[in-house]
Write a protein that holds these residues in place. Sequence first.
Motif, PDB file in Angstrom:
ATOM      1  N   GLY A  30      22.367  83.891  56.607  1.00 36.69           N
ATOM      2  CA  GLY A  30      23.698  83.810  57.333  1.00 36.69           C
ATOM      3  C   GLY A  30      23.308  83.612  58.996  1.00 36.69           C
ATOM      4  N   HIS A  31      24.171  82.224  59.014  1.00 35.51           N
ATOM      5  CA  HIS A  31      25.322  82.611  60.732  1.00 35.51           C
ATOM      6  C   HIS A  31      25.609  82.897  61.042  1.00 35.51           C
ATOM      7  N   ILE A  32      26.298  84.193  60.697  1.00 34.48           N
ATOM      8  CA  ILE A  32      27.261  84.588  60.892  1.00 34.48           C
ATOM      9  C   ILE A  32      27.092  86.596  61.183  1.00 34.48           C
ATOM     10  N   ASN A  33      27.467  86.646  59.882  1.00 36.99           N
ATOM     11  CA  ASN A  33      27.111  88.481  60.052  1.00 36.99           C
ATOM     12  C   ASN A  33      25.791  88.906  60.309  1.00 36.99           C
ATOM     13  N   ASN A 161      43.514  78.698  60.870  1.00 30.11           N
ATOM     14  CA  ASN A 161      43.526  77.196  60.652  1.00 30.11           C
ATOM     15  C   ASN A 161      41.843  76.995  60.883  1.00 30.11           C
ATOM     16  N   PHE A 162      41.307  78.119  59.801  1.00 34.89           N
ATOM     17  CA  PHE A 162      39.964  78.013  59.294  1.00 34.89           C
ATOM     18  C   PHE A 162      39.233  76.457  59.336  1.00 34.89           C
ATOM     19  N   HIS A 163      40.310  75.584  58.430  1.00 33.51           N
ATOM     20  CA  HIS A 163      40.138  74.587  57.654  1.00 33.51           C
ATOM     21  C   HIS A 163      41.135  73.240  58.017  1.00 33.51           C
ATOM     22  N   ASN A 220      36.774  79.203  50.679  1.00 35.41           N
ATOM     23  CA  ASN A 220      36.169  78.858  52.266  1.00 35.41           C
ATOM     24  C   ASN A 220      35.446  78.579  52.920  1.00 35.41           C
ATOM     25  N   ASP A 221      33.713  79.757  51.686  1.00 32.29           N
ATOM     26  CA  ASP A 221      32.625  79.640  52.663  1.00 32.29           C
ATOM     27  C   ASP A 221      31.665  79.170  51.568  1.00 32.29           C
ATOM     28  N   THR A 222      31.953  78.331  51.078  1.00 35.17           N
ATOM     29  CA  THR A 222      31.281  77.785  49.253  1.00 35.17           C
ATOM     30  C   THR A 222      29.725  77.022  50.209  1.00 35.17           C
ATOM     31  N   LYS A 223      29.382  77.640  50.617  1.00 36.61           N
ATOM     32  CA  LYS A 223      27.162  77.432  51.088  1.00 36.61           C
ATOM     33  C   LYS A 223      26.758  77.232  49.707  1.00 36.61           C
ATOM     34  N   ILE A 224      26.053  76.884  49.245  1.00 39.74           N
ATOM     35  CA  ILE A 224      25.470  77.427  48.053  1.00 39.74           C
ATOM     36  C   ILE A 224      24.637  78.689  47.936  1.00 39.74           C
ATOM     37  N   ASN A 225      23.834  78.654  48.896  1.00 43.07           N
ATOM     38  CA  ASN A 225      23.760  80.425  48.822  1.00 43.07           C
ATOM     39  C   ASN A 225      24.179  81.574  48.792  1.00 43.07           C
ATOM     40  N   ASN A 226      26.089  81.067  48.740  1.00 39.41           N
ATOM     41  CA  ASN A 226      27.356  82.227  48.978  1.00 39.41           C
ATOM     42  C   ASN A 226      26.993  82.566  46.917  1.00 39.41           C
ATOM     43  N   VAL A 227      25.762  82.115  46.178  1.00 40.33           N
ATOM     44  CA  VAL A 227      25.961  81.926  44.690  1.00 40.33           C
ATOM     45  C   VAL A 227      24.546  82.836  44.647  1.00 40.33           C
ATOM     46  N   ILE A 240      29.237  85.089  46.791  1.00 41.27           N
ATOM     47  CA  ILE A 240      29.338  86.410  47.274  1.00 41.27           C
ATOM     48  C   ILE A 240      30.192  86.332  48.656  1.00 41.27           C
ATOM     49  N   ASP A 241      29.415  86.842  49.556  1.00 45.28           N
ATOM     50  CA  ASP A 241      30.503  86.298  51.150  1.00 45.28           C
ATOM     51  C   ASP A 241      31.680  86.206  51.093  1.00 45.28           C
ATOM     52  N   LEU A 242      32.413  86.828  51.036  1.00 44.21           N
ATOM     53  CA  LEU A 242      33.919  86.943  50.641  1.00 44.21           C
ATOM     54  C   LEU A 242      34.765  87.039  51.934  1.00 44.21           C
ATOM     55  N   ILE A 258      29.331  70.610  48.420  1.00 42.40           N
ATOM     56  CA  ILE A 258      29.145  69.167  48.287  1.00 42.40           C
ATOM     57  C   ILE A 258      28.002  69.414  49.914  1.00 42.40           C
ATOM     58  N   ARG A 259      28.475  69.766  50.838  1.00 46.47           N
ATOM     59  CA  ARG A 259      28.400  69.777  52.730  1.00 46.47           C
ATOM     60  C   ARG A 259      26.689  70.112  52.601  1.00 46.47           C
ATOM     61  N   SER A 260      26.634  71.291  51.516  1.00 45.36           N
ATOM     62  CA  SER A 260      24.956  71.990  52.133  1.00 45.36           C
ATOM     63  C   SER A 260      24.378  72.298  50.328  1.00 45.36           C
ATOM     64  N   ALA A 266      16.749  70.042  54.334  1.00 48.42           N
ATOM     65  CA  ALA A 266      17.541  71.482  55.119  1.00 48.42           C
ATOM     66  C   ALA A 266      18.986  70.973  56.534  1.00 48.42           C
ATOM     67  N   GLU A 267      19.357  72.114  55.971  1.00 54.17           N
ATOM     68  CA  GLU A 267      21.063  71.387  57.311  1.00 54.17           C
ATOM     69  C   GLU A 267      20.199  71.617  58.929  1.00 54.17           C
ATOM     70  N   ASP A 268      19.186  71.715  58.972  1.00 53.19           N
ATOM     71  CA  ASP A 268      18.936  71.419  60.414  1.00 53.19           C
ATOM     72  C   ASP A 268      17.918  70.716  60.407  1.00 53.19           C
ATOM     73  N   VAL A 318      31.543  68.890  63.402  1.00 57.95           N
ATOM     74  CA  VAL A 318      32.577  68.756  64.495  1.00 57.95           C
ATOM     75  C   VAL A 318      31.948  70.317  65.188  1.00 57.95           C
ATOM     76  N   ARG A 319      32.420  71.100  64.244  1.00 55.51           N
ATOM     77  CA  ARG A 319      31.685  72.468  64.927  1.00 55.51           C
ATOM     78  C   ARG A 319      30.338  73.129  64.845  1.00 55.51           C
ATOM     79  N   PHE A 320      29.411  72.497  64.625  1.00 59.21           N
ATOM     80  CA  PHE A 320      27.871  72.449  65.614  1.00 59.21           C
ATOM     81  C   PHE A 320      28.138  72.182  66.599  1.00 59.21           C
ATOM     82  N   HIS A 329      27.643  79.267  71.060  1.00 59.50           N
ATOM     83  CA  HIS A 329      28.308  81.636  71.003  1.00 59.50           C
ATOM     84  C   HIS A 329      28.859  81.638  69.572  1.00 59.50           C
ATOM     85  N   TYR A 330      28.298  80.308  68.627  1.00 57.18           N
ATOM     86  CA  TYR A 330      29.119  80.890  67.772  1.00 57.18           C
ATOM     87  C   TYR A 330      28.376  80.796  66.182  1.00 57.18           C
ATOM     88  N   PHE A 331      27.924  80.174  65.842  1.00 53.89           N
ATOM     89  CA  PHE A 331      26.441  80.219  65.252  1.00 53.89           C
ATOM     90  C   PHE A 331      25.488  80.843  65.643  1.00 53.89           C
TER      91      PHE A 331
HETATM   92  C1  GN1 Z   1      28.904  79.535  58.675  1.00 56.10           C
HETATM   93  O1  GN1 Z   1      27.901  82.918  57.232  1.00 56.10           O
HETATM   94  P1  GN1 Z   1      27.597  81.831  56.827  1.00 56.10           P
HETATM   95  O2  GN1 Z   1      26.028  81.094  57.367  1.00 56.10           O
HETATM   96  O3  GN1 Z   1      27.310  82.053  54.701  1.00 56.10           O
HETATM   97  C2  GN1 Z   1      30.582  79.482  58.724  1.00 56.10           C
HETATM   98  C3  GN1 Z   1      30.683  78.585  58.019  1.00 56.10           C
HETATM   99  C4  GN1 Z   1      29.696  76.873  57.880  1.00 56.10           C
HETATM  100  C5  GN1 Z   1      28.130  78.015  57.880  1.00 56.10           C
HETATM  101  C6  GN1 Z   1      27.483  76.438  57.919  1.00 56.10           C
HETATM  102  C7  GN1 Z   1      32.501  82.517  58.617  1.00 56.10           C
HETATM  103  O4  GN1 Z   1      28.646  80.754  57.111  1.00 56.10           O
HETATM  104  O5  GN1 Z   1      32.198  77.967  58.064  1.00 56.10           O
HETATM  105  O6  GN1 Z   1      30.435  76.387  56.947  1.00 56.10           O
HETATM  106  O7  GN1 Z   1      28.358  78.376  58.864  1.00 56.10           O
HETATM  107  N1  GN1 Z   1      31.287  80.538  58.150  1.00 56.10           N
HETATM  108  C8  GN1 Z   1      32.064  81.040  59.100  1.00 56.10           C
HETATM  109  O8  GN1 Z   1      26.285  76.480  57.479  1.00 56.10           O
HETATM  110  O9  GN1 Z   1      32.337  80.270  60.142  1.00 56.10           O
END
Ligand code: GN1
Length: 365
Positions: A30-33, A161-163, A220-227, A240-242, A258-260, A266-268, A318-320, A329-331
Amino acid sequence: MYMDTSFVKAMADRFDLRGKVTSVRDYGDGHINDTFLVETRDADGVHDYILQRVNKNVFTDGQGLMQNMNAVTNYIRIALILSGGDPVREVLTLVPTREGKSYLFDEEGYVWRTTLRISDVFSYSVVVDGDQLFETGRAFGHFMRQLDRFDASELKETIPNFHNTPKRFEAFEKAVEEDKMCRRASVMPEIAFAMQYKEFAKTLVDQLEKGELPLRVTHNDTKINNVLMDKASGRAICVIDLDTVMPGLVAYDFGDSIRSGANPAAEDERDLSKVTMDFELYKAFANGYLEEAGSILTPAERRSLAIGAKMMTLECGVRFLTDYLEGDHYFKIHREGQNLDRARTQFKMVADMEKVWDEMLKVVE
Ligand code: GN1
Ligand code: ADP
Ligand code: MG
């Protein structure tokens, strides 16, 4: 992020786990926790848990976030029990602390929580065929339907305002203007690409404001690795990732998958010739999602799914790029320039979507 193993073990020890903690290790991508796999042992054998430190810069209301997670997992668990589902493998189970709480704060103010590790599963970071994405679509469609009657007013907005894509553009323009890291000059083509979409960025929030699209409880964070997928059957078993479950538009959930997922690279990925928006994968996801959720969507919502695909991909790009301009500082990054590479893949996908835009609309309508 490096964290001392004995510290992580001590945190694990504060939860009511079976037996003694024998090991902890970094887990997931994950990119966050910060996520750890914890192993314990007692007379019955070995037990696994997932321990997480929640990112407090991203999630500023730790208590509200955990209230959401408790409410949502309890709600789904009851539904599973009533419908003959598996309440251990089909929903996350929070493990209480030794004081009987569902999470704890450390001295620095970070929330820590533990869930039972769901066993014999895997997740995709990229998919290779449509059946895999069909399954992912089913899982997120099913999740949305499971929460269809959940009282949304119970949920805190964990990231305001997440999305809200126009707000994401505002932050982006500020980062461009400030150019804190002196990186602007090197990303002029990417900035120009994004800016073409400033008007488009308003589409979904405008429709929401006009009442043309309903707010629902979305992931709201339906990246495919969250299943999580069952190893034996290959079927999706648990979403997962609720942390970002809150009121939102279905277009967000459909779009972020669809994005992911519709990109076979790969995303990168740095070689952009490998990055595409694969139309067959898009169709496969749409079929899975609509099989589960199609019956409750309005015609406007169906159309919004394709818009969501383009919007979420653009927004994430845009966020990246914003994060790259601001100094990452975010991802989480693992190498220099990774957020820029991530932004570029997203923009390549958006450009690809333009080429099949009418077909994309047709599939969901
Ligand atoms: C983050 O936590 P993770 O890796 O599932 C981010 C999503 C982005 C994603 C891009 C809370 O998701 O919004 O789409 O990275 N989560 C948060 O890979 O900002
Ligand atoms: P992040 O917000 O950082 O993406 P996640 O909650 O998605 O964190 O967890 C990271 C990874 O850990 C997931 O992609 C998944 O592989 C794994 N994981 C998380 N919770 C569990 C669980 N209860 N059982 C099995 N694997 C899990
Ligand atoms: Mg995740």
